[in-house]
Design a protein around this motif. Structure first.
Motif, PDB file in Angstrom:
ATOM      1  N   THR A 223      36.745  70.663  62.663  1.00 49.94           N
ATOM      2  CA  THR A 223      37.989  70.815  61.904  1.00 49.94           C
ATOM      3  C   THR A 223      39.017  69.785  62.348  1.00 49.94           C
ATOM      4  N   SER A 224      38.972  69.438  63.628  1.00 50.22           N
ATOM      5  CA  SER A 224      40.005  68.518  64.135  1.00 50.22           C
ATOM      6  C   SER A 224      39.726  67.045  63.787  1.00 50.22           C
ATOM      7  N   LEU A 225      38.558  66.756  63.208  1.00 47.22           N
ATOM      8  CA  LEU A 225      38.271  65.352  62.865  1.00 47.22           C
ATOM      9  C   LEU A 225      39.243  64.885  61.797  1.00 47.22           C
ATOM     10  N   ASN A 226      39.759  63.669  61.955  1.00 49.34           N
ATOM     11  CA  ASN A 226      40.633  63.165  60.884  1.00 49.34           C
ATOM     12  C   ASN A 226      39.792  62.613  59.733  1.00 49.34           C
ATOM     13  N   ASP A 227      40.467  62.220  58.634  1.00 51.13           N
ATOM     14  CA  ASP A 227      39.729  61.851  57.411  1.00 51.13           C
ATOM     15  C   ASP A 227      38.705  60.749  57.655  1.00 51.13           C
ATOM     16  N   SER A 228      39.114  59.697  58.369  1.00 46.16           N
ATOM     17  CA  SER A 228      38.151  58.586  58.548  1.00 46.16           C
ATOM     18  C   SER A 228      37.017  58.995  59.496  1.00 46.16           C
ATOM     19  N   GLN A 229      37.311  59.889  60.443  1.00 47.75           N
ATOM     20  CA  GLN A 229      36.250  60.354  61.364  1.00 47.75           C
ATOM     21  C   GLN A 229      35.244  61.260  60.654  1.00 47.75           C
ATOM     22  N   ARG A 230      35.718  61.923  59.622  1.00 46.01           N
ATOM     23  CA  ARG A 230      34.802  62.834  58.892  1.00 46.01           C
ATOM     24  C   ARG A 230      33.725  62.068  58.130  1.00 46.01           C
ATOM     25  N   GLY A 264      36.359  50.392  64.673  1.00 45.19           N
ATOM     26  CA  GLY A 264      37.776  50.803  64.699  1.00 45.19           C
ATOM     27  C   GLY A 264      38.401  50.301  65.987  1.00 45.19           C
ATOM     28  N   GLY A 265      39.706  50.181  65.988  1.00 49.30           N
ATOM     29  CA  GLY A 265      40.389  49.674  67.179  1.00 49.30           C
ATOM     30  C   GLY A 265      40.333  50.677  68.327  1.00 49.30           C
ATOM     31  N   ALA A 266      40.946  50.273  69.450  1.00 49.16           N
ATOM     32  CA  ALA A 266      40.953  51.138  70.634  1.00 49.16           C
ATOM     33  C   ALA A 266      41.633  52.466  70.319  1.00 49.16           C
ATOM     34  N   GLY A 267      41.033  53.548  70.769  1.00 41.17           N
ATOM     35  CA  GLY A 267      41.649  54.873  70.628  1.00 41.17           C
ATOM     36  C   GLY A 267      41.471  55.516  69.265  1.00 41.17           C
ATOM     37  N   THR A 268      40.680  54.925  68.392  1.00 43.97           N
ATOM     38  CA  THR A 268      40.506  55.525  67.055  1.00 43.97           C
ATOM     39  C   THR A 268      39.471  56.652  67.074  1.00 43.97           C
ATOM     40  N   GLY A 269      38.854  56.871  68.213  1.00 41.46           N
ATOM     41  CA  GLY A 269      37.953  58.028  68.351  1.00 41.46           C
ATOM     42  C   GLY A 269      36.474  57.713  68.148  1.00 41.46           C
ATOM     43  N   LYS A 270      36.087  56.477  68.458  1.00 38.34           N
ATOM     44  CA  LYS A 270      34.665  56.113  68.281  1.00 38.34           C
ATOM     45  C   LYS A 270      33.773  56.974  69.198  1.00 38.34           C
ATOM     46  N   SER A 271      34.184  57.071  70.478  1.00 38.64           N
ATOM     47  CA  SER A 271      33.366  57.863  71.421  1.00 38.64           C
ATOM     48  C   SER A 271      33.371  59.333  71.020  1.00 38.64           C
ATOM     49  N   HIS A 272      34.529  59.783  70.525  1.00 40.39           N
ATOM     50  CA  HIS A 272      34.662  61.174  70.103  1.00 40.39           C
ATOM     51  C   HIS A 272      33.672  61.475  68.965  1.00 40.39           C
ATOM     52  N   VAL A 273      33.615  60.555  67.995  1.00 37.54           N
ATOM     53  CA  VAL A 273      32.717  60.764  66.850  1.00 37.54           C
ATOM     54  C   VAL A 273      31.254  60.738  67.320  1.00 37.54           C
ATOM     55  N   ASN A 429      44.803  55.785  65.233  1.00 36.47           N
ATOM     56  CA  ASN A 429      44.768  55.810  66.702  1.00 36.47           C
ATOM     57  C   ASN A 429      45.047  57.239  67.187  1.00 36.47           C
ATOM     58  N   MET A 430      44.093  57.805  67.918  1.00 35.37           N
ATOM     59  CA  MET A 430      44.210  59.211  68.334  1.00 35.37           C
ATOM     60  C   MET A 430      44.668  59.335  69.789  1.00 35.37           C
ATOM     61  N   ARG A 431      44.860  58.182  70.433  1.00 30.25           N
ATOM     62  CA  ARG A 431      45.259  58.249  71.845  1.00 30.25           C
ATOM     63  C   ARG A 431      46.744  58.577  71.925  1.00 30.25           C
ATOM     64  N   GLN A 432      47.060  59.615  72.725  1.00 23.31           N
ATOM     65  CA  GLN A 432      48.483  59.990  72.771  1.00 23.31           C
ATOM     66  C   GLN A 432      49.155  59.358  73.973  1.00 23.31           C
TER      67      GLN A 432
HETATM   68  N1  LIG Z   1      39.813  64.178  66.145  1.00 20.76           N
HETATM   69  C1  LIG Z   1      40.302  64.183  67.366  1.00 20.76           C
HETATM   70  N2  LIG Z   1      40.917  65.252  67.833  1.00 20.76           N
HETATM   71  C2  LIG Z   1      41.439  65.283  69.052  1.00 20.76           C
HETATM   72  N3  LIG Z   1      41.373  64.249  69.930  1.00 20.76           N
HETATM   73  C3  LIG Z   1      40.766  63.146  69.538  1.00 20.76           C
HETATM   74  C4  LIG Z   1      40.183  63.037  68.244  1.00 20.76           C
HETATM   75  N4  LIG Z   1      39.630  61.811  68.130  1.00 20.76           N
HETATM   76  C5  LIG Z   1      39.858  61.182  69.307  1.00 20.76           C
HETATM   77  N5  LIG Z   1      40.522  61.976  70.135  1.00 20.76           N
HETATM   78  C6  LIG Z   1      40.986  61.648  71.488  1.00 20.76           C
HETATM   79  O1  LIG Z   1      41.592  60.359  71.449  1.00 20.76           O
HETATM   80  C7  LIG Z   1      41.277  59.624  72.596  1.00 20.76           C
HETATM   81  C8  LIG Z   1      40.615  58.306  72.221  1.00 20.76           C
HETATM   82  O2  LIG Z   1      39.351  58.558  71.622  1.00 20.76           O
HETATM   83  P1  LIG Z   1      38.043  57.737  71.997  1.00 20.76           P
HETATM   84  O3  LIG Z   1      37.966  57.457  73.474  1.00 20.76           O
HETATM   85  O4  LIG Z   1      36.920  58.418  71.375  1.00 20.76           O
HETATM   86  O5  LIG Z   1      38.406  56.377  71.228  1.00 20.76           O
HETATM   87  P2  LIG Z   1      37.605  55.030  71.221  1.00 20.76           P
HETATM   88  O6  LIG Z   1      37.738  54.458  69.864  1.00 20.76           O
HETATM   89  O7  LIG Z   1      36.219  55.233  71.737  1.00 20.76           O
HETATM   90  O8  LIG Z   1      38.449  54.171  72.261  1.00 20.76           O
HETATM   91  P3  LIG Z   1      38.017  52.840  73.061  1.00 20.76           P
HETATM   92  O9  LIG Z   1      37.554  51.837  72.037  1.00 20.76           O
HETATM   93  O10 LIG Z   1      39.291  52.433  73.729  1.00 20.76           O
HETATM   94  O11 LIG Z   1      36.951  53.282  74.013  1.00 20.76           O
HETATM   95  C9  LIG Z   1      40.373  60.498  73.448  1.00 20.76           C
HETATM   96  O12 LIG Z   1      41.170  61.133  74.428  1.00 20.76           O
HETATM   97  C10 LIG Z   1      39.846  61.515  72.464  1.00 20.76           C
HETATM   98  O13 LIG Z   1      39.544  62.753  73.102  1.00 20.76           O
END
Ligand SMILES: Nc1ncnc2c1ncn2[C@@H]1O[C@H](COP(=O)(O)OP(=O)(O)OP(=O)(O)O)[C@@H](O)[C@H]1O
Length: 432
Positions: A223-230, A264-273, A429-432
């Motif tokens: 549910t928490s995935l954003n549109d592009s992550q879905r 996607g750029g840094a922090g866009t959630g690639k590892s998360h996906v 960018n999902m990094r806070q």
């Molecule tokens: N949908 C989401 N909901 C909550 N947190 C998220 C979500 N997507 C990403 N995050 C959080 O945002 C941060 C950055 O995500 P992530 O490390 O996956 O990005 P990344 O694109 O792999 O970054 P990098 O390229 O710098 O390694 C992480 O702390 C991750 O837990």
């Protein structure tokens, strides 16, 4: 000569030797004997495979199911164990273990079972362990057989069906075929009406999710995935759903594998996906082994995603910038990898910017070898490939990016990257 040979071979050898002239050499005699043995010896399929490839059929990746389609009076059956026989009540004369035919007769009521052939049932359903207790609610579902014959579950990979050799003696004029419902009356003593109707495809993406992935934590992550992550998640979900439909016979063929590039750029959630997709695949295909393998070009990158290096995962030799050329696996190692890759349907390659075209072509060649697919027809052994990374990050060591023309193998003149991978971009960018 390693086993008893049929009597005729001895007679054939004697006949061939008789035809030789009296003064012929021992060498000529041996040559004749050898030739007669090669051309007359009966070799079973398993033995022939073992002699020519060194692969033990017993250790091959597909499971084997034998259905005895001989007439009932010619079928051998296994007795129950001593323990089971001792506790049987007086008057109970059911002394045999249930086999595929009995399980088929006791399959659950309703569709898709009613219209399912014996062959389909046997290659898709396996017997569940009696002592199996599901640990989580998202475990592979078990289905009860009737008459207390235990439980079955859907295999993740089709088993190989073996049937007895059909001869005039064993079958008379009509050969019994387990894939034809008309013959079930003969085969199982049971008539099955042919009422294969269209099974309503009522499954939606969400219903599949709920069925297999009821774990609340996982649902919250989705549910928490954003549109592009879905987008990449739903691509994989769609694939799982199509596999499921194929297994349930509401779809005719297996879905085609896909190659996707998530960037996607840094922090866009690639590892998360990556971790969400991995979790999804683990839940969708719960069973004996992995459905998804995570890999990365370097040890550090592999460690960060909890995966293996590409070279470890695929048993490739490390090049250190100097190409060693592609080396095929030995029979033993190939067999080991076939076992460990048996259930894998998706690979995820992180830090793709550091993967050269040469390494990409080695991945294709190795997967082709492991999965035994046609090198130029099927790419990456028929597996889904998800590449993740950003090309603003580090390039391969002493090599060009994977999308550039580099050294490496182009199967059927296909550029493994440019012609195959479809881009999905993560934008927020999902990094806070
Ligand atoms: N949908 C989401 N909901 C909550 N947190 C998220 C979500 N997507 C990403 N995050 C959080 O945002 C941060 C950055 O995500 P992530 O490390 O996956 O990005 P990344 O694109 O792999 O970054 P990098 O390229 O710098 O390694 C992480 O702390 C991750 O837990």
């Amino acid at each position: 000569m390693c086993k008893d040979e049929p009597q005729q071979i001895k007679q054939q050898i004697a006949r061939k030797l008789d035809k030789l002239t009296v003064n012929c050499s021992q060498r000529q005699k041996l040559f004749k004997i050898g030739n007669t043995l090669i051309s007359h010896r009966i070799v079973g399929a398993q033995e022939a495979v073992f002699c020519t490839t060194g692969l033990h059929l017993r250790g091959s990746s597909p499971s084997l199911v034998f259905i005895n389609t001989n007439r009932p009076e010619k079928r051998g059956r296994l007795f129950k164990s001593n323990r089971e026989l001792r506790v049987m009540s007086t008057g109970d004369d059911d002394v045999f273990n249930p086999g595929p035919l009995e399980r088929y007769q006791s399959r659950p009521d309703g569709e898709p079972y009613d219209s399912m052939s014996l062959a389909h049932f046997s290659v898709w359903y396996n017997v569940a362990d009696k002592n199996y207790e599901p640990l989580t609610s998202c475990a592979q579902p078990r289905y009860d057989l009737k008459n207390g014959l235990g439980k079955i579950y859907l295999r993740r990979k089709l088993a190989c069906l073996r049937l007895p050799t059909i001869t005039q003696e064993s079958h008379g004029d009509t050969a019994l075929r387990p894939d034809d419902n008309n013959n079930h009356q003969n085969l199982c003593g049971q008539n099955i009406e042919q009422n294969i109707g269209d099974i309503e495809d009522a499954l939606t993406l969400d219903s599949i999710s709920r069925r297999h992935f009821s774990d609340s934590e996982f649902e919250a992550t989705i549910t928490s995935l954003n549109d592009s992550q879905r987008v990449p998640y739903e691509k994989v979900l769609e694939y799982s759903r199509a596999v499921h439909d194929f297994q349930m016979r509401t779809r005719e063929s297996m879905p085609s594998p896909f190659c996707t590039f998530i960037t996607g750029g840094a922090g866009t959630g690639k590892s998360h996906v990556i971790s969400v997709i991995k979790k999804h695949l683990e839940r969708a295909y719960i069973g004996a082994g992995n459905a998804c393998i995570l890999m990365a070009p370097t040890g550090v990158a592999a460690f960060n995603i909890g995966g293996l290096t590409i070279h470890q995962a695929l048993s490739l030799s490390v090049e250190h910038g100097n190409s060693t050329g592609y080396r095929k696996l030995g029979a033993e190692r190939l067999m080991e990898l076939r076992q460990s890759w048996k259930y894998v349907n998706t690979i995820i390659i992180d830090e793709i910017s550091m993967v050269s075209y040469l390494t990409m072509s080695f991945i294709h060649q190795r997967l082709t070898e492991i999965k035994g697919t046609d090198d130029s027809e099927v790419l990456f052994g028929g597996l889904n490939v998800i590449a993740v990374g950003h090309f603003f990050q580090l390039p391969p060591v002493r090599d060009k990016f994977v999308f550039q023309d580099g050294r490496g193998y182009n199967p059927g003149s296909t550029h493994l990257w440019r012609d195959e991978f479809k881009l999905i971009e993560l934008t927020q960018n999902m990094r806070q």
